[in-house]
Design a protein around this motif. Structure first.
Motif, short mmCIF file in Angstrom:
data_model
loop_
_atom_site.label_atom_id
_atom_site.label_comp_id
_atom_site.label_asym_id
_atom_site.label_seq_id
_atom_site.Cartn_x
_atom_site.Cartn_y
_atom_site.Cartn_z
N PRO A 71 -28.78 -13.58 3.57
CA PRO A 71 -27.64 -12.69 3.34
C PRO A 71 -28.11 -11.29 2.94
CG PRO A 71 -27.43 -14.73 2.08
CD PRO A 71 -28.83 -14.68 2.61
N GLU A 72 -27.20 -10.34 3.04
CA GLU A 72 -27.45 -8.98 2.57
C GLU A 72 -26.46 -8.68 1.45
OE1 GLU A 72 -27.24 -6.27 5.81
OE2 GLU A 72 -29.01 -7.09 6.82
N SER A 73 -26.98 -8.26 0.32
CA SER A 73 -26.13 -8.01 -0.84
C SER A 73 -26.21 -6.55 -1.26
CB SER A 73 -26.53 -8.91 -2.00
OG SER A 73 -27.82 -8.56 -2.47
N GLU A 74 -25.25 -6.15 -2.08
CA GLU A 74 -25.24 -4.79 -2.61
C GLU A 74 -24.56 -4.77 -3.96
OE1 GLU A 74 -23.12 -2.23 -0.01
OE2 GLU A 74 -21.18 -3.18 -0.37
N LEU A 75 -24.96 -3.80 -4.76
CA LEU A 75 -24.35 -3.58 -6.06
C LEU A 75 -23.49 -2.33 -5.98
CD1 LEU A 75 -26.05 -3.60 -9.54
CD2 LEU A 75 -25.03 -1.49 -8.70
N SER A 76 -22.34 -2.38 -6.66
CA SER A 76 -21.50 -1.19 -6.75
C SER A 76 -20.98 -1.08 -8.18
CB SER A 76 -20.35 -1.26 -5.74
OG SER A 76 -19.57 -2.42 -5.93
N PHE A 77 -20.30 0.01 -8.47
CA PHE A 77 -19.74 0.22 -9.81
C PHE A 77 -18.25 0.50 -9.69
CE2 PHE A 77 -24.21 1.59 -10.20
CZ PHE A 77 -24.62 0.76 -11.23
N GLU A 78 -17.47 -0.11 -10.57
CA GLU A 78 -16.03 0.14 -10.63
C GLU A 78 -15.74 0.86 -11.94
OE1 GLU A 78 -14.10 -3.62 -10.32
OE2 GLU A 78 -14.54 -3.87 -8.18
N GLY A 79 -15.56 2.15 -11.87
CA GLY A 79 -15.33 2.95 -13.07
C GLY A 79 -16.23 4.17 -13.07
N PRO A 80 -16.27 4.91 -14.18
CA PRO A 80 -17.05 6.15 -14.24
C PRO A 80 -18.54 5.91 -14.00
CG PRO A 80 -15.48 6.04 -16.05
CD PRO A 80 -15.45 4.70 -15.40
N VAL A 81 -19.11 6.74 -13.12
CA VAL A 81 -20.55 6.70 -12.80
C VAL A 81 -21.04 8.14 -12.72
CG1 VAL A 81 -22.33 5.97 -11.18
CG2 VAL A 81 -20.26 4.60 -11.44
N PHE A 82 -22.23 8.38 -13.23
CA PHE A 82 -22.81 9.72 -13.20
C PHE A 82 -24.28 9.60 -12.81
CE2 PHE A 82 -25.15 13.04 -15.66
CZ PHE A 82 -24.70 14.14 -14.96
N MET A 83 -24.69 10.35 -11.79
CA MET A 83 -26.08 10.37 -11.34
C MET A 83 -26.76 11.64 -11.81
SD MET A 83 -26.82 7.59 -9.67
CE MET A 83 -28.36 8.16 -8.95
N ASN A 84 -27.91 11.50 -12.44
CA ASN A 84 -28.71 12.66 -12.84
C ASN A 84 -30.13 12.43 -12.38
OD1 ASN A 84 -29.81 14.90 -13.99
ND2 ASN A 84 -29.45 14.29 -16.11
N ARG A 85 -30.48 13.14 -11.30
CA ARG A 85 -31.77 12.93 -10.62
C ARG A 85 -31.86 11.48 -10.15
NH1 ARG A 85 -35.92 16.54 -14.41
NH2 ARG A 85 -34.76 18.51 -14.17
N ASP A 86 -32.79 10.71 -10.67
CA ASP A 86 -32.94 9.33 -10.18
C ASP A 86 -32.39 8.30 -11.17
OD1 ASP A 86 -34.82 9.75 -12.13
OD2 ASP A 86 -36.46 8.73 -11.10
N THR A 87 -31.58 8.76 -12.14
CA THR A 87 -31.05 7.86 -13.16
C THR A 87 -29.54 7.70 -12.98
OG1 THR A 87 -32.75 8.58 -14.71
CG2 THR A 87 -30.87 7.41 -15.63
N THR A 88 -29.08 6.44 -13.04
CA THR A 88 -27.66 6.13 -12.95
C THR A 88 -27.11 5.87 -14.34
OG1 THR A 88 -27.97 5.13 -10.77
CG2 THR A 88 -25.95 4.57 -11.95
N PHE A 89 -26.03 6.58 -14.69
CA PHE A 89 -25.36 6.39 -15.97
C PHE A 89 -23.97 5.81 -15.71
CE2 PHE A 89 -28.35 9.83 -16.56
CZ PHE A 89 -28.90 9.59 -17.80
N ILE A 90 -23.56 4.84 -16.52
CA ILE A 90 -22.21 4.30 -16.44
C ILE A 90 -21.61 4.27 -17.84
CG2 ILE A 90 -22.79 2.90 -14.42
CD1 ILE A 90 -22.71 0.43 -16.24
#
Length: 253
Positions: A71-90
């Motif tokens: 299978p092929e899977s993926e992660l997503s976010f439901e709600g506020p997300v902020f990307m700063n360079r290579d870091t993901t903030f939630i």
């Protein structure tokens, strides 16, 4: 990994051989033992058996699909997300759903592990409890147990709202009490400076109202007329974490 097994019985002269073929018109490959299916899908397997006096069984067929792919899977976010360079903030309200697809046998399950805790079977979107850096690992398996390579994601959970700061441009000239509330008195030429800080994602917006009036963003605040003032300040970071502060003071000439 699935093996094909062919069996035949003959209660008189005995079985001489079993013959089979893949997607062919002539069944002539001699069966020697269990084997793994090959080729592209779908597959039609033709097979028959011959006894010791060359009596040949009626040919049979079996159609099946070979599922080679995981299978092929993926992660997503439901709600506020902020990307700063290579870091993901939630934010502390952001949910994490895991999704997978498999075009052949279908998805059996998704297993995940958050911050090296016990592995769990994913059943619904979840909210990470830990503040700061989190490590998520997961993998999906289909209905014939093809499993994809483990996938990982680092993200930072920011639950803290910004801090609001303020100061006046001149020193106060007195104090008074109005309805049990203490008001510091400033001269009419004073200016009010407002700011906010956020250690993780940074301040995104800063606004205020004066005596429940229209929302404003101009800083510094000036042009005060004599009277009592209540200024409500709201700061919001990039993840929509909000904080509020109210300032009460008076202006006299």
């Amino acid at each position: 990994r699935t093996q094909i097994v062919l069996k035949a019985t003959d209660d008189k002269s005995g079985v001489q051989k079993i013959l089979y073929s893949y997607n062919g018109f002539i069944t002539q490959e001699e069966y020697a033992g269990p084997f793994n299916p090959e080729g592209n899908s779908p597959v039609e397997l033709l097979y028959t058996a011959v006894d010791q006096v060359d009596n040949r069984a009626k040919e049979k067929s079996r159609k099946f699909y070979i599922d080679h792919a995981a299978p092929e899977s993926e992660l997503s976010f439901e709600g506020p997300v902020f990307m700063n360079r290579d870091t993901t903030f939630i934010s502390g309200r952001t949910k994490i759903p895991l999704n997978a697809s498999d075009e052949e046998s279908g998805v059996k399950n998704i297993q995940f592990q958050l911050n090296d805790k016990e592995e769990k079977t994913f059943d619904q979107a979840f909210i990470p409890e830990k503040r700061g850096t989190n490590h998520l690992a997961w993998t999906a398996t289909d209905n014939v147990n093809n499993t994809e390579e483990k996938r990982t994601q680092l993200f930072v959970v920011d639950k803290e709202a910004p801090d609001i700061h303020y100061h006046f441009s001149v020193e106060p000239i007195g104090e008074k009490v109005v309805r049990d509330e203490k008001y510091v008195i400033y001269p009419s030429n004073t200016k009010l400076y407002i700011g906010s800080t956020d250690d993780v994602t940074g301040e995104e917006s800063l606004q205020y109202t004066i005596n429940d009036g229209k929302t404003a963003r101009t800083i510094p605040v000036s042009g005060f007329e004599p009277g009592n003032y209540e200024i409500s300040i709201e700061a919001e970071d990039a993840l929509q974490n909000k904080t509020q502060k109210t300032i009460r003071f008076a202006i006299e000439n």
